[in-house]
Design a protein around this motif. Structure first.
Motif, mmCIF file in Angstrom:
data_model
loop_
_atom_site.group_PDB
_atom_site.id
_atom_site.type_symbol
_atom_site.label_atom_id
_atom_site.label_comp_id
_atom_site.label_asym_id
_atom_site.label_seq_id
_atom_site.Cartn_x
_atom_site.Cartn_y
_atom_site.Cartn_z
ATOM 1 N N VAL A 1 -138.048 -20.941 -45.265
ATOM 2 C CA VAL A 1 -137.429 -22.219 -44.931
ATOM 3 C C VAL A 1 -138.137 -23.312 -45.728
ATOM 4 O O VAL A 1 -139.342 -23.535 -45.566
ATOM 5 N N LEU A 2 -137.397 -23.980 -46.598
ATOM 6 C CA LEU A 2 -137.925 -25.053 -47.434
ATOM 7 C C LEU A 2 -137.397 -26.381 -46.905
ATOM 8 O O LEU A 2 -136.183 -26.611 -46.900
ATOM 9 N N ILE B 1 -133.045 -17.535 -47.740
ATOM 10 C CA ILE B 1 -133.715 -18.732 -48.254
ATOM 11 C C ILE B 1 -132.928 -19.934 -47.757
ATOM 12 O O ILE B 1 -131.765 -20.136 -48.134
ATOM 13 N N ILE B 2 -133.542 -20.716 -46.887
ATOM 14 C CA ILE B 2 -132.872 -21.837 -46.228
ATOM 15 C C ILE B 2 -133.501 -23.139 -46.716
ATOM 16 O O ILE B 2 -134.729 -23.302 -46.641
ATOM 17 N N GLU C 1 -131.255 -28.683 -56.741
ATOM 18 C CA GLU C 1 -131.175 -27.431 -57.482
ATOM 19 C C GLU C 1 -131.592 -26.256 -56.601
ATOM 20 O O GLU C 1 -131.002 -25.174 -56.672
ATOM 21 N N THR C 2 -132.609 -26.467 -55.778
ATOM 22 C CA THR C 2 -133.076 -25.406 -54.888
ATOM 23 C C THR C 2 -132.041 -25.105 -53.811
ATOM 24 O O THR C 2 -131.784 -23.939 -53.485
ATOM 25 N N ALA C 3 -131.433 -26.142 -53.249
ATOM 26 C CA ALA C 3 -130.410 -25.944 -52.226
ATOM 27 C C ALA C 3 -129.231 -25.155 -52.783
ATOM 28 O O ALA C 3 -128.649 -24.296 -52.102
ATOM 29 N N GLN C 4 -128.862 -25.435 -54.037
ATOM 30 C CA GLN C 4 -127.736 -24.734 -54.645
ATOM 31 C C GLN C 4 -128.053 -23.273 -54.927
ATOM 32 O O GLN C 4 -127.154 -22.431 -54.969
ATOM 33 N N HIS D 1 -127.822 -23.964 -47.356
ATOM 34 C CA HIS D 1 -128.240 -25.360 -47.441
ATOM 35 C C HIS D 1 -127.891 -26.044 -46.124
ATOM 36 O O HIS D 1 -126.722 -26.130 -45.747
ATOM 37 N N VAL D 2 -128.904 -26.524 -45.428
ATOM 38 C CA VAL D 2 -128.709 -27.296 -44.202
ATOM 39 C C VAL D 2 -128.676 -28.761 -44.601
ATOM 40 O O VAL D 2 -129.702 -29.372 -44.898
#
Length: 728
Positions: A202-203, A228-229, A237-240, A245-246
């Motif tokens: 979780v990031l 990977i949340i 870029e990380t969310a994509q 993606h929350v």
């Protein structure tokens, strides 16, 4: 870029293959030179702590570099900044000689003797007139911890002043405070190996792909098929690239984290043994009653169903869950509680002290962890506290400093130092290897503050930074690659940096500058043991005895290199055998009770919300992996400049652009209650309607940001303020 380059090379990739200087990525063919010697050095940009192999010519001067394959951090990888780390050293605007402002207001070159006379005369005069709290220093997480410690000890124990802080306050104070309050010590518990051992990653407020690309590669090495949340208002870029993606509202993170804990406790998905190793659980459970998914849905922008599903994912029995955060949490008016909300989740579910788990802060600057332990600012060198008499006695004895020279009161924080300067209480300022006239929040205030200061000294490798231009005296310092020392990275790993060339002109390492100042000030007898960085390392090493950060088992730089870096603790009495280690495997924490504390408080309202006059919420963050902070170094690289837009741009949602009749690349004015700037339009659904995003690296951006601070850490809230947008 690297693969394209290597395809042009038909020979074997042997250790003596080096790249033609200055041309990596521009289509040049690797050139085999006469077998060159090499040394290793930790990169001087971010706190990932990659080790680089520096290739030297026959004169011992670095001509190029490659990432070190066997180092446990980067495993042979480097980001664009690391590949081009040598470029800034040859910049034409290097500070090569001291510059002193004359009566006509012009800065003119002077020798070191005249520079030292001005430094000592002006600061001693201010101290005599206004007292020991009238001069302050602002330092950095960019210099080795031996130099940081020398600065803090010289300023407080030798020169007799009180106030000094580091720009670590801008990036890591929240994490440091959260850990200290919850665990009893500033102790990031993880190893980078945990990225590869998690089932759920979780990031939160972390654009890992851009800000820490090597760590993203560690995530990509995970063979456990992890979820990977990414929790972030912006589709980074990380969310994509993530599994999920929350997409929450800005600063809805704390309410969301409490709602997740509410669901986990309500459904009994907790770990009883881990909870027994905590304090405050019953109070925490009572507090969580008010944070049901329905109660926080509006504040977070998420549905009840989304929150419930996420709660199940992060508490699934038998799964290893790790929580990771960086500036999206830290740079907030309530970042400490948000960090502690993740710590609480790890504690109540038993996701700490085990492979693939933890509540893990990812550090910003290369030596921010070293700053937290050794800068001698708001805490004392070696992880000690100014307030404790036994700590002061230990430090006095270890350093050979009279006990009466060590103050019992700690420094004002960064924002408080600048506020005191605005009020005329602080009259002199010494800025070392940082650039607050660009980077500080609501930076327009610093121009007015400058008029209140009688004397500003800036010690930097460039004479052209915004802060150096405002200085009365510029002291030219050596850069990364031109001096020795140690950094401590995000996972507590100590690594060495090496001198591989001479500094230009008469520039000196910060360590040597501090020695000159000690002699000129008249306190050099107190620092007779500080002969060189490694001698200082040994002094500081011995101070850590019996502290959580004990590194007394490290003999010196050669041993650190031989070990592949060393994570603290590394005590002499029981040296570890594992190269990668996590904390709290035994369930014992650093608090008096040995238990972790569950800490919490209700979410606060945004310090500045949108309204009819300022209808957009502005977000800021990293722009590209080729940019760094105020760009004082990355802008000096021809290659890095080709990898990011030269001028400021602003991301806007297509619906908002259509409503305002804006087209791609239109110039707009972005205005807050504090200032305004120009930017070109970049239309993208990466931001939500009503939100805008600006990369933080451009000097105009912090004219807009809002001066609000976390009450526990004093860290600035860079991430959310109200702005208006109009076509220029």
């Amino acid at each position: 870029m690297l693969s394209k380059l290597l395809k042009q090379h038909t020979g074997p990739l042997t250790a003596d293959l080096v790249l033609e200087p200055g041309h990596f990525g521009l289509g040049k063919v690797p050139k085999r030179l006469i077998p060159a010697s090499t040394v290793t050095s930790i990169c001087g940009y971010c706190a990932t702590g990659c080790q680089l192999k520096l290739h030297l010519d026959e004169h011992g001067r670095a001509i190029n570099l490659t990432p070190q394959a066997g180092y446990p951090v980067n495993l042979g990888m480097a980001c664009p900044k690391g590949w081009q780390a040598l470029d800034p050293l040859d910049s034409p605007d290097r500070a090569t000689t001291p510059l002193l402002r004359n009566e006509a207001g012009e800065k003119v070159p002077v020798g070191w003797a005249e520079a030292m006379e001005a430094f000592v005369t002006r600061f001693k005069d201010i101290k005599e007139k206004h007292g020991r709290e009238s001069v302050a220093f602002l330092s950095t997480g960019q210099i080795p911890f031996e130099e940081m410690a020398f600065l803090g000890c010289l300023f407080k124990f030798g020169m007799g002043f009180i106030h000094g802080d580091a720009n670590t306050r801008q990036c890591m104070a929240t994490a440091a405070t959260a850990y200290k309050q919850s665990f009893g010590f500033d102790a990031p518990p993880y190893s980078y190996a945990d990225f590869e051992e998690s089932d759920v990653i979780v990031l939160v407020g972390s654009n890992l792909c851009i800000a820490h690309p090597i760590l993203w590669q560690r995530v990509m090495r995970n063979q456990r098929n992890p979820k990977i949340i990414v929790i972030d208002p912006r589709a980074t870029e990380t969310a994509q690239a993530a599994t999920q993606h929350v997409n929450l509202k800005p600063k809805g993170d704390l309410a969301l984290l409490y709602a997740l804990a509410h669901c986990i406790v309500r459904d009994g998905r907790t770990d009883a043994e881990s909870i027994r190793r905590t304090e405050g659980y019953d109070d925490f459970v009572a507090f969580l009653l008010d944070y049901s998914p329905a109660a926080v849905s509006d504040r977070t922008g998420l549905s009840v169903e989304e929150i419930e599903a996420l709660a199940r994912t992060v508490s699934e029995p038998g799964k290893r869950v790790s929580w990771w955060w960086t500036m999206g949490v830290n740079q907030s008016y309530e970042g400490v509680r948000a960090a502690q909300a993740m710590i609480n989740l790890a504690l109540i579910t038993g996701n700490i002290g085990k492979p693939g788990t933890g509540a893990n802060s990812i550090t910003g600057q290369c030596n921010a962890m070293g700053s937290r332990l050794f800068s001698n600012t708001t805490s004392m060198v070696g992880g000690h506290e100014f307030a404790y008499e036994d700590h002061r006695e230990k430090v006095a004895t270890g350093l050979g400093i009279p006990l009466e020279n060590i103050p019992s009161d700690s420094s004002l924080a960064y924002d408080q130092i600048l506020a005191a300067a605005e009020e005329g209480k602080i009259k002199g300022l010494w800025i070392v290897a940082t650039n607050p006239f660009h980077s500080w929040i609501d930076s327009g205030r610093l121009a007015a503050m400058r008029e209140k200061l009688e004397f500003i000294v800036v010690q930097d490798m460039f004479h052209t930074t915004e802060s150096a231009l405002a200085a009365d005296l510029v002291l030219p310092s050596a850069a990364w690659g031109e001096k020795d020392g140690c950094f401590i990275n995000s996972e507590r790993r100590i690594g060495t940096l090496k001198k591989v060339r001479e500094a230009p002109g008469v520039a000196l390492s910060d360590f040597r500058i501090f020695r000159l100042i000690a002699r000129a000030w008249g306190c050099d007898e107190l620092f007779g043991q500080w002969t060189d960085p490694e001698a200082a390392f040994r002094l500081l090493r011995d101070l850590t005895k019996d502290r959580p950060c004990d590194i007394t088992g490290l003999e010196g730089y050669e041993m650190i290199d031989r070990l592949g870096g060393a994570q603290w603790p590394y005590p002499a009495a029981n040296p570890p055998v594992d190269q990668e280690r996590r904390l709290f495997e035994d369930g014992n924490y650093y608090t008096p009770s040995g238990k972790a504390k569950l800490l919490f408080s209700p979410p606060a309202e945004l310090p500045e919300n949108t309204d009819s006059a300022y209808p957009f919420m502005l977000l800021t963050g990293r722009g590209t992996s080729s940019q760094w902070h105020t760009q004082s170094r990355t802008a000096k690289s021809d290659i890095l400049r080709k990898l990011y837009p030269q001028d400021a741009y602003i991301e806007i949602h297509p619906a908002d652009a259509a409503r305002l009749r804006l087209k791609e690349n239109d110039m707009v004015t972005v205005r807050s209650r504090r200032g305004e700037m120009q930017a070109s339009v970049y239309i993208a659904p990466t931001v939500q309607p009503g939100q805008l995003f600006l990369p933080m690296h451009y000097p105009e951006v912090n004219r807009l940001t809002h001066s609000s601070f976390d009450p526990h850490s004093r860290q600035p809230n860079y991430k959310a303020c109200a702005v208006a947008l109009a076509k220029s």
